[in-house]
Design a protein around this motif. Structure first.
Motif, PDB file in Angstrom:
ATOM      1  N   SER A 134      31.306  -1.578  42.099  1.00 29.92           N
ATOM      2  CA  SER A 134      32.635  -1.822  42.659  1.00 29.92           C
ATOM      3  C   SER A 134      33.737  -1.814  41.592  1.00 29.92           C
ATOM      4  O   SER A 134      34.910  -1.891  41.925  1.00 29.92           O
ATOM      5  CB  SER A 134      32.661  -3.158  43.400  1.00 29.92           C
ATOM      6  OG  SER A 134      32.529  -4.234  42.485  1.00 29.92           O
ATOM      7  N   ARG A 135      33.358  -1.705  40.319  1.00 31.34           N
ATOM      8  CA  ARG A 135      34.348  -1.709  39.243  1.00 31.34           C
ATOM      9  C   ARG A 135      34.363  -0.358  38.537  1.00 31.34           C
ATOM     10  O   ARG A 135      33.331   0.286  38.388  1.00 31.34           O
ATOM     11  CB  ARG A 135      34.004  -2.807  38.240  1.00 31.34           C
ATOM     12  CG  ARG A 135      34.055  -4.182  38.911  1.00 31.34           C
ATOM     13  CD  ARG A 135      33.990  -5.271  37.948  1.00 31.34           C
ATOM     14  NE  ARG A 135      35.175  -5.207  37.102  1.00 31.34           N
ATOM     15  CZ  ARG A 135      35.503  -6.161  36.267  1.00 31.34           C
ATOM     16  NH1 ARG A 135      34.765  -7.229  36.184  1.00 31.34           N
ATOM     17  NH2 ARG A 135      36.563  -6.057  35.517  1.00 31.34           N
ATOM     18  N   PRO A 136      35.538   0.081  38.085  1.00 25.26           N
ATOM     19  CA  PRO A 136      35.617   1.369  37.388  1.00 25.26           C
ATOM     20  C   PRO A 136      34.811   1.348  36.086  1.00 25.26           C
ATOM     21  O   PRO A 136      34.685   0.312  35.442  1.00 25.26           O
ATOM     22  CB  PRO A 136      37.105   1.559  37.099  1.00 25.26           C
ATOM     23  CG  PRO A 136      37.801   0.340  37.559  1.00 25.26           C
ATOM     24  CD  PRO A 136      36.814  -0.581  38.205  1.00 25.26           C
ATOM     25  N   GLU A 166      32.300   7.834  42.192  1.00 28.37           N
ATOM     26  CA  GLU A 166      31.912   7.077  41.006  1.00 28.37           C
ATOM     27  C   GLU A 166      30.976   5.932  41.386  1.00 28.37           C
ATOM     28  O   GLU A 166      29.979   5.686  40.708  1.00 28.37           O
ATOM     29  CB  GLU A 166      33.150   6.542  40.280  1.00 28.37           C
ATOM     30  CG  GLU A 166      32.798   5.843  38.985  1.00 28.37           C
ATOM     31  CD  GLU A 166      34.010   5.410  38.188  1.00 28.37           C
ATOM     32  OE1 GLU A 166      34.312   4.193  38.199  1.00 28.37           O
ATOM     33  OE2 GLU A 166      34.640   6.276  37.555  1.00 28.37           O
ATOM     34  N   GLN A 167      31.281   5.250  42.480  1.00 27.29           N
ATOM     35  CA  GLN A 167      30.424   4.151  42.927  1.00 27.29           C
ATOM     36  C   GLN A 167      29.016   4.639  43.250  1.00 27.29           C
ATOM     37  O   GLN A 167      28.029   3.988  42.905  1.00 27.29           O
ATOM     38  CB  GLN A 167      31.035   3.457  44.144  1.00 27.29           C
ATOM     39  CG  GLN A 167      32.269   2.664  43.829  1.00 27.29           C
ATOM     40  CD  GLN A 167      32.968   2.116  45.065  1.00 27.29           C
ATOM     41  OE1 GLN A 167      32.556   2.367  46.192  1.00 27.29           O
ATOM     42  NE2 GLN A 167      34.045   1.367  44.844  1.00 27.29           N
ATOM     43  N   ASP A 207      36.772   7.318  43.598  1.00 31.02           N
ATOM     44  CA  ASP A 207      36.171   5.989  43.480  1.00 31.02           C
ATOM     45  C   ASP A 207      34.821   5.933  44.195  1.00 31.02           C
ATOM     46  O   ASP A 207      33.859   5.374  43.679  1.00 31.02           O
ATOM     47  CB  ASP A 207      37.098   4.920  44.075  1.00 31.02           C
ATOM     48  CG  ASP A 207      38.393   4.768  43.303  1.00 31.02           C
ATOM     49  OD1 ASP A 207      38.426   5.122  42.114  1.00 31.02           O
ATOM     50  OD2 ASP A 207      39.374   4.290  43.903  1.00 31.02           O
ATOM     51  N   ILE A 208      34.774   6.506  45.374  1.00 29.05           N
ATOM     52  CA  ILE A 208      33.533   6.497  46.159  1.00 29.05           C
ATOM     53  C   ILE A 208      32.447   7.293  45.439  1.00 29.05           C
ATOM     54  O   ILE A 208      31.297   6.857  45.362  1.00 29.05           O
ATOM     55  CB  ILE A 208      33.790   7.046  47.581  1.00 29.05           C
ATOM     56  CG1 ILE A 208      34.704   6.068  48.340  1.00 29.05           C
ATOM     57  CG2 ILE A 208      32.491   7.270  48.334  1.00 29.05           C
ATOM     58  CD1 ILE A 208      35.261   6.606  49.635  1.00 29.05           C
ATOM     59  N   PRO A 233      39.628   2.599  48.623  1.00 28.82           N
ATOM     60  CA  PRO A 233      39.000   3.456  47.623  1.00 28.82           C
ATOM     61  C   PRO A 233      39.287   4.938  47.877  1.00 28.82           C
ATOM     62  O   PRO A 233      39.274   5.400  49.008  1.00 28.82           O
ATOM     63  CB  PRO A 233      37.502   3.177  47.760  1.00 28.82           C
ATOM     64  CG  PRO A 233      37.368   2.018  48.680  1.00 28.82           C
ATOM     65  CD  PRO A 233      38.660   1.850  49.402  1.00 28.82           C
ATOM     66  N   THR A 234      39.522   5.648  46.788  1.00 22.39           N
ATOM     67  CA  THR A 234      39.738   7.092  46.886  1.00 22.39           C
ATOM     68  C   THR A 234      38.390   7.802  46.885  1.00 22.39           C
ATOM     69  O   THR A 234      37.344   7.185  46.646  1.00 22.39           O
ATOM     70  CB  THR A 234      40.573   7.599  45.701  1.00 22.39           C
ATOM     71  OG1 THR A 234      39.790   7.438  44.503  1.00 22.39           O
ATOM     72  CG2 THR A 234      41.894   6.867  45.577  1.00 22.39           C
ATOM     73  N   GLU A 235      38.440   9.109  47.118  1.00 23.33           N
ATOM     74  CA  GLU A 235      37.211   9.914  47.095  1.00 23.33           C
ATOM     75  C   GLU A 235      36.537   9.828  45.729  1.00 23.33           C
ATOM     76  O   GLU A 235      35.323   9.726  45.626  1.00 23.33           O
ATOM     77  CB  GLU A 235      37.549  11.368  47.451  1.00 23.33           C
ATOM     78  CG  GLU A 235      36.344  12.290  47.449  1.00 23.33           C
ATOM     79  CD  GLU A 235      35.309  11.955  48.532  1.00 23.33           C
ATOM     80  OE1 GLU A 235      34.120  12.202  48.295  1.00 23.33           O
ATOM     81  OE2 GLU A 235      35.696  11.447  49.594  1.00 23.33           O
TER      82      GLU A 235
END
Length: 186
Positions: free
Chosen positions: A70-72, A9-10, A6-7, A2-4
């Protein structure tokens, strides 16, 4: 890995699921232009597109408990937006069938061209193309917009539309073939 982004957004999605309205705003605000572009391309009328996106975001907020950190989020919001566009298109079709009012004609103005002659030709081509896209069957139009115009992969479009990647490939092919035939006849 995961990118920054992604993290981040999560973390926002987890807060949204817990009911944090500010996190929801921070999560969806950067995505609104993309959703609005998709919606405008589907509906052809900016005001209706804005309504569809607003309704989609309201629905997303109400369904926030089902968000998966865990999903966009963009594919989920795009799917909800497409559903709202389908609803608007069904209502528009029913209203026309029943003779209730007329919907305003969409305004598809191209970028200014270097000369008045080429601008006129460009407007005619753009108007004709947009008209033919609007006349495509809904599934063909969705696939074409998601893949050829929005730039999503066939896999992503399939997930958003609830069909296989191969089905999206076929839908895009049929949409392009239909457009080519219609526009060359015009």
């Amino acid at each position: 890995m995961p990118t920054e982004v992604d993290i981040q957004e999560q973390a926002l999605v987890a807060k949204v699921v817990a009911g944090d309205r500010r996190a929801f705003t921070r999560l969806v605000e950067p995505l609104i232009p993309k959703l609005l572009t998709t919606s405008t391309r589907m509906l052809g009328i900016r005001e209706e597109a804005e309504d569809a996106v607003q309704n989609a975001l309201a629905s997303a907020w109400l369904a926030r408990a089902r968000f998966d950190p865990s999903r966009p989020v963009l594919p989920l919001l795009t799917t909800i937006t497409l559903n709202k566009c389908r609803d608007k298109l069904r209502r528009r079709k029913a209203a026309r069938f029943l003779g209730f009012g007329t919907s305003p004609e969409p305004d598809f103005s191209p970028d200014p061209a270097p000369s008045p002659e080429s601008e006129t030709v460009d407007r005619q081509i753009l108007s004709r193309t947009q008209l033919e896209i609007e006349r495509l069957p809904l599934r063909l139009r969705e696939a074409l917009i998601l893949v050829a115009i929005e730039g999503h992969s066939q896999r992503e479009a399939g997930e958003m539309m609830g069909v296989s990647e191969k089905a999206v490939e076929s839908l895009v092919y049929r949409a392009r073939k239909t457009l080519k035939e219609k526009i060359s006849l015009g």
